[in-house]
Design an enzyme around this catalytic site. Sequence first.
Site, PDB file in Angstrom:
ATOM      1  N   SER A  42      18.512 -23.322 -33.402  1.00  0.00           N
ATOM      2  CA  SER A  42      17.192 -23.833 -33.796  1.00  0.00           C
ATOM      3  C   SER A  42      16.954 -23.619 -35.289  1.00  0.00           C
ATOM      4  CB  SER A  42      16.093 -23.127 -33.000  1.00  0.00           C
ATOM      5  OG  SER A  42      16.312 -23.264 -31.614  1.00  0.00           O
ATOM      6  N   GLY A  55      25.417  -7.668 -26.650  1.00  0.00           N
ATOM      7  CA  GLY A  55      25.370  -8.668 -27.721  1.00  0.00           C
ATOM      8  C   GLY A  55      24.482  -8.274 -28.874  1.00  0.00           C
ATOM      9  N   LYS A  90      23.186 -21.404 -18.509  1.00  0.00           N
ATOM     10  CA  LYS A  90      22.034 -20.506 -18.472  1.00  0.00           C
ATOM     11  C   LYS A  90      21.367 -20.522 -17.092  1.00  0.00           C
ATOM     12  CE  LYS A  90      20.869 -18.394 -21.540  1.00  0.00           C
ATOM     13  NZ  LYS A  90      21.357 -17.092 -22.089  1.00  0.00           N
ATOM     14  N   ARG A 101      31.906  -7.559 -29.248  1.00  0.00           N
ATOM     15  CA  ARG A 101      33.280  -7.918 -28.883  1.00  0.00           C
ATOM     16  C   ARG A 101      34.287  -7.296 -29.837  1.00  0.00           C
ATOM     17  NH1 ARG A 101      30.824 -13.023 -28.126  1.00  0.00           N
ATOM     18  NH2 ARG A 101      31.638 -13.721 -30.131  1.00  0.00           N
ATOM     19  N   PRO A 109      13.121 -17.864 -23.407  1.00  0.00           N
ATOM     20  CA  PRO A 109      12.533 -18.388 -24.643  1.00  0.00           C
ATOM     21  C   PRO A 109      12.733 -19.893 -24.785  1.00  0.00           C
ATOM     22  CG  PRO A 109      14.133 -16.608 -25.055  1.00  0.00           C
ATOM     23  CD  PRO A 109      14.342 -17.088 -23.669  1.00  0.00           C
ATOM     24  N   ASP A 125      33.486  -7.132 -23.620  1.00  0.00           N
ATOM     25  CA  ASP A 125      33.508  -8.596 -23.680  1.00  0.00           C
ATOM     26  C   ASP A 125      33.084  -9.130 -22.320  1.00  0.00           C
ATOM     27  OD1 ASP A 125      34.377 -11.361 -23.645  1.00  0.00           O
ATOM     28  OD2 ASP A 125      35.641 -10.909 -25.363  1.00  0.00           O
ATOM     29  N   LEU A 126      32.212 -10.124 -22.303  1.00  0.00           N
ATOM     30  CA  LEU A 126      31.746 -10.689 -21.037  1.00  0.00           C
ATOM     31  C   LEU A 126      32.871 -11.260 -20.201  1.00  0.00           C
ATOM     32  CD1 LEU A 126      28.507 -12.577 -22.183  1.00  0.00           C
ATOM     33  CD2 LEU A 126      28.632 -10.416 -20.941  1.00  0.00           C
ATOM     34  N   SER A 176      25.480 -13.852 -24.538  1.00  0.00           N
ATOM     35  CA  SER A 176      25.798 -15.085 -23.826  1.00  0.00           C
ATOM     36  C   SER A 176      27.045 -15.684 -24.464  1.00  0.00           C
ATOM     37  CB  SER A 176      24.638 -16.073 -23.926  1.00  0.00           C
ATOM     38  OG  SER A 176      24.880 -17.218 -23.131  1.00  0.00           O
TER      39      SER A 176
END
Length: 333
Positions: free
Chosen positions: A196, A8, A156, A33, A181, A59-60, A81
């Site tokens: 955020s 990523g 997560k 990706r 984090p 790709d995951l 993720s």
Amino acid sequence: MTDVLVTGGSGYIGSWCTLALLTDGYRVRTTVRDLGCETQVRAMLQHGGTDHLEFVRADLRDDEGWADAAAGCDYVLHVASPTLTQVPRDDDEMVRPAVDGTLRVLRAAHGAGVKRVVMTSAIGAIAYGHEPRDTPFTEQDWTNVDADIAPYQKSKTLAERAAWDFVAGEGRGLELSTVNPTAVLGPVLGPDYSPSLNSIARMLDGSAPALLKFATGYVDVRDVASLHLLAMTEPAAAGERFIATAGHSLWQRDIAAVLRERLGARAAKVPTREMPLVVARGLAKVNPQMGALRMLLGRNLDATSAKAERLLGWKARPIEDTIAETAESLLAL
């Protein structure tokens, strides 16, 4: 030269981890990706020097490419993720790709003889689904996935659980550390940045009509990257989780106060009043964006980085400086 795979690498945290590695003299391979984004990522990282940067497509959600991505690497930073553009109809739309993707990366790392994987987890795997408390959350805590929590926090948590189970079983011999984090702020390298930061952007442009009443920890993305590198190389980090947060939690009104103090007239649109909890909770039932924050409303999710400071010598910069730099960066972008 030491080779490190960063999954990523086009994402917000991934790009800063890649930059930190390149700056420290590592040779970096990063997965994306779509290889079409290579030019954009190289431009984002240009002041770190990209001569020792390689891109591979993986790709995951797919087995293809992971064995080649991990081949010859000494370490892996698993930062990628799954992301969704809309609220999932079912939790598994986010949970399954997160869990399966993590296992794909770990199996590839184990098969390639990688020494250690550092996984980017989140405070979402620690602090959710609990009764209100007065003490900070630590690495001993785990989110309760049986509680009413958002799909992201559930994904997560279950992905990190799966990672620890893997290294205890079929991945025995592979070292694992996780970085968890809190809300991540800091300068932006490009248009792909964390939710955020979006909350700061909405305060600055006036699209946030009022401040929401909740408190959580915040941390600078550059400090998150430095903790990844410490977790990758320090012997004491093997088999450990590390919360990344700068000091105690902040309420949104605290963030707004810093913006007004540091930016002056440029923070003129930053809200000054808090939305009443009853109104916010009502909106959370009908507004998907608010719904994602429903479990935070009225809560204080304080956490501590004492473990990272004690074991690894990690230290976060003052979060007030990060908030100001975040705002300056967003205004420039």
